[in-house]
Write a protein that holds these residues in place. Sequence first.
Motif, PDB file in Angstrom:
ATOM      1  N   ALA A 101       0.845  -1.205   0.000  1.00 29.15           N
ATOM      2  CA  ALA A 101       0.000   0.000   0.000  1.00 29.15           C
ATOM      3  C   ALA A 101       0.873   1.245   0.000  1.00 29.15           C
ATOM      4  N   ALA A 102       1.969   1.210   0.759  1.00 20.98           N
ATOM      5  CA  ALA A 102       2.850   2.388   0.879  1.00 20.98           C
ATOM      6  C   ALA A 102       3.488   2.742  -0.464  1.00 20.98           C
ATOM      7  N   VAL A 103       3.979   1.729  -1.189  1.00 17.29           N
ATOM      8  CA  VAL A 103       4.675   2.043  -2.444  1.00 17.29           C
ATOM      9  C   VAL A 103       3.701   2.382  -3.576  1.00 17.29           C
ATOM     10  N   GLU A 104       2.470   1.956  -3.430  1.00 20.62           N
ATOM     11  CA  GLU A 104       1.491   2.238  -4.490  1.00 20.62           C
ATOM     12  C   GLU A 104       0.764   3.551  -4.271  1.00 20.62           C
TER      13      GLU A 104
ATOM     14  N   TYR B  70      -5.937  -9.956   1.406  1.00 17.71           N
ATOM     15  CA  TYR B  70      -6.198  -8.941   0.380  1.00 17.71           C
ATOM     16  C   TYR B  70      -7.017  -7.783   0.944  1.00 17.71           C
ATOM     17  N   MET B  71      -7.954  -8.112   1.834  1.00 17.72           N
ATOM     18  CA  MET B  71      -8.766  -7.047   2.432  1.00 17.72           C
ATOM     19  C   MET B  71      -7.917  -6.166   3.356  1.00 17.72           C
ATOM     20  N   ALA B  72      -6.886  -6.744   3.970  1.00 21.79           N
ATOM     21  CA  ALA B  72      -5.967  -5.932   4.782  1.00 21.79           C
ATOM     22  C   ALA B  72      -5.257  -4.930   3.880  1.00 21.79           C
ATOM     23  N   TYR B  73      -4.825  -5.421   2.724  1.00 23.57           N
ATOM     24  CA  TYR B  73      -4.162  -4.543   1.751  1.00 23.57           C
ATOM     25  C   TYR B  73      -5.109  -3.414   1.310  1.00 23.57           C
ATOM     26  N   LYS B  74      -6.340  -3.767   0.979  1.00 18.46           N
ATOM     27  CA  LYS B  74      -7.310  -2.740   0.570  1.00 18.46           C
ATOM     28  C   LYS B  74      -7.559  -1.725   1.692  1.00 18.46           C
ATOM     29  N   ALA B  75      -7.631  -2.250   2.911  1.00 17.53           N
ATOM     30  CA  ALA B  75      -7.895  -1.388   4.071  1.00 17.53           C
ATOM     31  C   ALA B  75      -6.757  -0.401   4.305  1.00 17.53           C
ATOM     32  N   PHE B  76      -5.507  -0.923   4.269  1.00 15.34           N
ATOM     33  CA  PHE B  76      -4.364  -0.042   4.535  1.00 15.34           C
ATOM     34  C   PHE B  76      -4.232   1.005   3.419  1.00 15.34           C
ATOM     35  N   ALA B  77      -4.464   0.556   2.183  1.00 12.16           N
ATOM     36  CA  ALA B  77      -4.370   1.482   1.044  1.00 12.16           C
ATOM     37  C   ALA B  77      -5.415   2.580   1.159  1.00 12.16           C
ATOM     38  N   ALA B  78      -6.634   2.209   1.540  1.00 11.47           N
ATOM     39  CA  ALA B  78      -7.705   3.202   1.668  1.00 11.47           C
ATOM     40  C   ALA B  78      -7.392   4.187   2.791  1.00 11.47           C
ATOM     41  N   PHE B  79      -6.855   3.673   3.874  1.00 13.94           N
ATOM     42  CA  PHE B  79      -6.569   4.514   5.042  1.00 13.94           C
ATOM     43  C   PHE B  79      -5.465   5.541   4.753  1.00 13.94           C
ATOM     44  N   ILE B  80      -4.350   5.091   4.168  1.00  7.08           N
ATOM     45  CA  ILE B  80      -3.254   6.050   3.977  1.00  7.08           C
ATOM     46  C   ILE B  80      -3.584   7.049   2.865  1.00  7.08           C
ATOM     47  N   ALA B  81      -4.463   6.675   1.961  1.00  9.02           N
ATOM     48  CA  ALA B  81      -4.816   7.588   0.868  1.00  9.02           C
ATOM     49  C   ALA B  81      -5.878   8.598   1.289  1.00  9.02           C
ATOM     50  N   ASP B  82      -6.489   8.392   2.449  1.00  3.31           N
ATOM     51  CA  ASP B  82      -7.634   9.235   2.843  1.00  3.31           C
ATOM     52  C   ASP B  82      -7.172  10.582   3.434  1.00  3.31           C
TER      53      ASP B  82
END
Length: 467
Positions: free
Chosen positions: A282-285, A455-467
């Motif tokens: 999530a961080a690198v994307e 995969y849902m953990a990945y989606k969750a972390f990505a959504a959180f840091i992008a918010d």
Amino acid sequence: MEENKSVAKELKEKLFMQRKNGYSRIDEAEEKAIFDFAEGYKKFLDTAKTEREAVCEAVKVLEENGFVEYKKDMKLSAGDKIYRNNRGKAIIAAVIGSAPIAKGVRLCAAHIDSPRLDLKQNPLYEDCELALFKTHYYGGIKKYQWTTIPLSLHGVIIKADGTTVTVNIGEDENDPVFCVTDLLPHLATEQMTRTATKIIRGEDLNLLIGSIPFRDDEASEAVKLNILNILFEKYGIIEADFISSELEAVPAFKARDIGFDRSLIGGYGHDDRCCAYPALRAAVECTAPVHTTVTILADKEETGSDGNTGLCSSYLRYFIEDIAEAMGAKGRDVLTASECLSADVNAAFDPTFPEVNERNNAAYANKGVCITKYTGSRGKSGTSDASAEFAGRIRRLMDKNNVIWQTGELGKVDAGGGGTVAAYIANLDVDTIDMGVPVLSMHAPFEVISKLDLYMAYKAFAAFIAD
Ligand code: MN
Ligand code: MN
């Protein structure tokens, strides 16, 4: 009658909490994404079995994605990607956001140390012409689970002249492996009467490493001598060099799909690399975030987070202070305005051991990433217990981003308990909540998770840091 039923059904759908299996809530495209994501994760599990190897892998991934090592007083502006390597055992990565840093950062903190057997500082001995290493287990383990499985050896040895030898033996198919022996059942009459904590005692966790004596009739401890000679020829080390070494014995097997449907992954150290890997991805994307993203892969969680690579130390606070100063803000103001997901695993409900859970508040495999408001034991002792307000914010965010999530606590009341790094980050005045993947057989040499939850953990972390 028919009409009444549908009204009740409708009402139920409206009023009851949805706790459906995640597979009933995704389409084929997402199922494919779930299985594809798991492939990268399994590779990470196999190449990064220790905190040091996880940091090496993280540095590689970060640099491939344009992150540069941060030096104090470096100028920073929106879009900059930086990392700080903490002694090769923990790492912080950040992407500078477009909002002023004083608006706070989005922290995502996972740990990369896992339970294992550490070699003692004077480990090598010979007994009855077998050579062995003494170990001291690291983290909370059921000691009997660590016998009679192939183990590999990872770590570093600092020689007397200060040079470093990196050790990784037992992972390649052509490498030898090591193991802890156990008693044969035929002669275990007394052993089997002991309580489980003593069936294998700490001092029984001795690693078998060789048996051929050095060819010299005069020498005593000839097997030990032969092993030291092999080590000298291979690594240039002498016995005293173990004093300045960190050598970790971990399961030598690779991560594997589990089940006819391949829906689960078995492997060593899901706790907590099943959160560290998605957090790193999530961080690198995450390019051009509004808030600055800060991803921490921490060491020493399994022994209580003490030490300068654990999150009880000040290295996270210092990093925040450094980047805050570089952008004209105060570190403490940044922390106060920040939010954190403590990305760590929870226990998955195991139908073989239902008695340790309270079914309404347990996490289940395939029901998504688990939000854990509090951890702790004996009356929430040791937990930061996230606020209702922050739990509400995270819940809204997950729903908005179609993340399949569930809530669960670590076992029923007074069944035991445990903690994460959440409390240490919350103690810095940061809103923090635990979120992670449910795990079966946690802390065993071979743990199990669901690909969907990963995969849902990945989606969750990505959504959180992008918010
Ligand atoms: Mn953990
Ligand atoms: Mn753990």
